[in-house]
Design an enzyme around this catalytic site. Structure first.
Site, PDB file in Angstrom:
ATOM      1  N   ARG A 142      34.826 -20.741   2.237  1.00 17.74           N
ATOM      2  CA  ARG A 142      34.047 -21.736   2.990  1.00 17.74           C
ATOM      3  C   ARG A 142      32.606 -21.783   2.494  1.00 17.74           C
ATOM      4  O   ARG A 142      31.890 -22.754   2.699  1.00 17.74           O
ATOM      5  CB  ARG A 142      34.112 -21.459   4.502  1.00 17.74           C
ATOM      6  CG  ARG A 142      33.372 -22.488   5.346  1.00 17.74           C
ATOM      7  CD  ARG A 142      33.837 -22.609   6.806  1.00 17.74           C
ATOM      8  NE  ARG A 142      34.175 -21.344   7.402  1.00 17.74           N
ATOM      9  CZ  ARG A 142      33.312 -20.394   7.752  1.00 17.74           C
ATOM     10  NH1 ARG A 142      32.025 -20.586   7.591  1.00 17.74           N
ATOM     11  NH2 ARG A 142      33.727 -19.256   8.275  1.00 17.74           N
ATOM     12  N   TYR A 196      31.014 -48.605   7.964  1.00 16.60           N
ATOM     13  CA  TYR A 196      32.371 -48.102   8.157  1.00 16.60           C
ATOM     14  C   TYR A 196      32.608 -47.734   9.626  1.00 16.60           C
ATOM     15  O   TYR A 196      31.739 -47.125  10.264  1.00 16.60           O
ATOM     16  CB  TYR A 196      32.570 -46.878   7.245  1.00 16.60           C
ATOM     17  CG  TYR A 196      33.954 -46.309   7.266  1.00 16.60           C
ATOM     18  CD1 TYR A 196      35.011 -46.992   6.682  1.00 16.60           C
ATOM     19  CD2 TYR A 196      34.212 -45.084   7.875  1.00 16.60           C
ATOM     20  CE1 TYR A 196      36.290 -46.477   6.706  1.00 16.60           C
ATOM     21  CE2 TYR A 196      35.488 -44.557   7.900  1.00 16.60           C
ATOM     22  CZ  TYR A 196      36.523 -45.252   7.314  1.00 16.60           C
ATOM     23  OH  TYR A 196      37.787 -44.733   7.339  1.00 16.60           O
ATOM     24  N   ASP A 246      26.212 -45.131   1.155  1.00 14.88           N
ATOM     25  CA  ASP A 246      27.645 -44.870   1.062  1.00 14.88           C
ATOM     26  C   ASP A 246      28.159 -45.705  -0.116  1.00 14.88           C
ATOM     27  O   ASP A 246      28.253 -46.925  -0.041  1.00 14.88           O
ATOM     28  CB  ASP A 246      28.317 -45.269   2.383  1.00 14.88           C
ATOM     29  CG  ASP A 246      29.820 -45.004   2.373  1.00 14.88           C
ATOM     30  OD1 ASP A 246      30.427 -44.975   1.278  1.00 14.88           O
ATOM     31  OD2 ASP A 246      30.400 -44.847   3.471  1.00 14.88           O
ATOM     32  N   LYS A 285      39.031 -42.479  -1.882  1.00 18.90           N
ATOM     33  CA  LYS A 285      39.236 -43.823  -2.421  1.00 18.90           C
ATOM     34  C   LYS A 285      39.234 -43.777  -3.953  1.00 18.90           C
ATOM     35  O   LYS A 285      40.075 -43.130  -4.528  1.00 18.90           O
ATOM     36  CB  LYS A 285      38.180 -44.768  -1.837  1.00 18.90           C
ATOM     37  CG  LYS A 285      37.943 -44.565  -0.314  1.00 18.90           C
ATOM     38  CD  LYS A 285      39.115 -44.978   0.547  1.00 18.90           C
ATOM     39  CE  LYS A 285      39.014 -44.532   2.007  1.00 18.90           C
ATOM     40  NZ  LYS A 285      37.835 -44.911   2.739  1.00 18.90           N
TER      41      LYS A 285
HETATM   42  C1  LIG Z   1      37.126 -44.422   3.949  1.00 19.10           C
HETATM   43  C2  LIG Z   1      35.669 -44.560   4.072  1.00 19.10           C
HETATM   44  C3  LIG Z   1      34.889 -43.574   4.702  1.00 19.10           C
HETATM   45  C4  LIG Z   1      35.490 -42.362   5.375  1.00 19.10           C
HETATM   46  O1  LIG Z   1      36.091 -41.515   4.454  1.00 19.10           O
HETATM   47  P1  LIG Z   1      37.318 -40.526   4.802  1.00 19.10           P
HETATM   48  O2  LIG Z   1      37.580 -39.881   3.498  1.00 19.10           O
HETATM   49  O3  LIG Z   1      38.442 -41.370   5.315  1.00 19.10           O
HETATM   50  O4  LIG Z   1      36.822 -39.587   5.853  1.00 19.10           O
HETATM   51  C5  LIG Z   1      33.516 -43.760   4.729  1.00 19.10           C
HETATM   52  N1  LIG Z   1      32.940 -44.851   4.192  1.00 19.10           N
HETATM   53  C6  LIG Z   1      33.653 -45.828   3.590  1.00 19.10           C
HETATM   54  C7  LIG Z   1      32.951 -47.014   3.021  1.00 19.10           C
HETATM   55  C8  LIG Z   1      35.046 -45.702   3.513  1.00 19.10           C
HETATM   56  O5  LIG Z   1      35.746 -46.691   2.923  1.00 19.10           O
END
Ligand SMILES: *Cc1c(COP(=O)(O)O)cnc(C)c1O
Length: 393
Positions: A59, A112, A184, A209
């Site tokens: 961790r 998001y 983000d 993603k």
């Molecule tokens: C999917 C997503 C998140 C969250 O990510 P997780 O891996 O599902 O926790 C945050 N911001 C954007 C733009 C996303 O598409």
């Protein structure tokens, strides 16, 4: 940027790893271990005191995860990076690090859904307020900055309408006020957009993603300033505990090697599909930054290497007709998430943005007949054939 032997396409493969330090293993080994043995009690004491560099417990750090973090730092041109167990663990780590009770967070409109949920929680439990604004005018931004604003938090392109925020404009203003800017960057990946090079302080990814790219991992990344990340490592990562598993880190290292190749294909396919959609009589508005008629086409060309693999569009019809259209897709799968090899389609009004109140949702352009497509890596002709037959009604 991208000079000499360190071009992006080379860095995704080689950055952060020296095989000779690992018995010559070509591929970074998977350190699937929870803890590390100390040769002596005294060495254990030194590691806990921070006087010796060795590992203690996974961790607090893991060699496989460290390779991933060093790669991401190089790819985003950041001082450092940290990996998390999900994109949301990464988002919450940054927001908790940059705020305390009484502070204010200024956000781009259309963040998001779960980030929105987190902001509500921070407001209700910790009195950390926020405001969501369309960040298209300098004046609007300046007016919205308060004395207690400690973070400017941005998504660009904004999901699902692909509206862009001009990062250079924002960082110019933020620097005048000394406020850190967090972006983000999930929709772009560092291949298409590098906010730190434009003056932003922290970049977040849902590595679930495009970075992972194969639909088999949930993970997050924060890249940015060294001091901030060192503090996050010892607080929001170590003590709240949203760490990535070594195996998921290993899968991301593998996925990253093909990031530029995959994204080139995602982008090429999206361009073809957008052209076809534009000509189709049953398709209404199209939201795709690579369309010359897209209102922020110029900004997209300036800020992003390519327009990305995401397209949203309205089908001429009702909510029921939009759902029936999704149901007629065969090759294309109905699913949220994005950036996978498989082309995915979803209905924002009832899925990713179902929690947004109707009035706010419509103001954001998320109508009942809007669908969002994450264009995959299949032959674009097959993706189009499937869309075309599903549009026959
Ligand atoms: C999917 C997503 C998140 C969250 O990510 P997780 O891996 O599902 O926790 C945050 N911001 C954007 C733009 C996303 O598409």
């Amino acid at each position: 940027m991208d000079k000499g032997p360190n071009r992006f396409e080379t860095k995704v493969i080689h950055a952060g790893y020296h095989s000779l330090n690992y018995e010559g293993s070509l591929v970074p080994p998977l350190f699937q271990t929870s803890t590390y043995t100390f040769p002596t009690a005294e060495e254990g004491e030194k590691r806990f005191a921070g006087e010796s560099e060795g590992y203690i417990y996974s961790r607090l750090g893991n060699p496989t995860v460290k390779v991933l973090e060093e790669k991401l730092a190089e790819l985003e041109n950041a001082e450092a990076a940290l990996a998390f167990g999900s994109g949301m663990a990464a988002v919450s780590a940054v927001l908790f690090y940059l705020t305390k009770t009484g502070d204010h967070i200024l956000c781009s409109e259309g963040i998001y859904g779960c980030t929105f949920g987190l902001l509500q929680l921070m407001k209700n439990k910790h009195n950390i307020n926020h405001e969501l604004i369309f960040m298209d005018e300098e004046e609007t931004i300046r007016k919205a900055i308060r004395k207690n604003t400690t973070v400017i938090y941005i998504e660009t392109p904004i999901n699902p309408t692909m509206k862009l925020v001009d990062l250079e404009m924002i960082t110019k203003i933020a620097k005048e006020y000394g406020i850190p800017v967090v972006v983000d960057n999930t929709f772009c990946s560092p291949y298409l957009q590098r906010p730190i090079e434009l003056g932003c302080d922290y970049v977040i990814h849902s590595a679930t993603k495009y970075i992972g790219g194969h639909g088999d991992v949930i993970a997050g990344i924060v890249a940015g300033r060294k001091e901030g990340l060192a503090e996050m490592a010892m607080t929001t990562l170590k003590d709240i505990g949203g760490i990535i598993s070594p195996f998921d880190g290993w899968l991301l290292i593998r996925g990253l090697k093909t990031l530029p190749i995959r994204l080139d294909r995602h982008c090429d396919n999206a361009e073809k599909i957008a052209e076809k959609l534009k000509e189709h009589p049953r398709v209404g508005k199209i939201y795709y930054p690579g369309d010359v008629d897209f209102p922020q086409y110029e900004l997209a060309m300036r800020q992003m290497k390519k327009p990305g693999g995401m397209i949203s569009f309205e089908i001429n019809g009702t909510k029921a007709e939009a759902q029936a259209f999704l149901n007629r897709c065969c090759l294309i799968k109905i699913a949220v998430s994005l950036g996978d090899s498989e082309t995915l389609i979803q209905h924002p009004a009832t899925m990713t943005h179902a929690v947004v109140p109707e009035e706010a949702r419509l103001k954001m352009g998320i109508t009942d007949n809007l669908v969002r497509l994450s264009v995959g890596l299949e032959a674009w002709e097959d993706i189009w054939d499937d869309l075309e037959q599903a549009l026959e009604y």
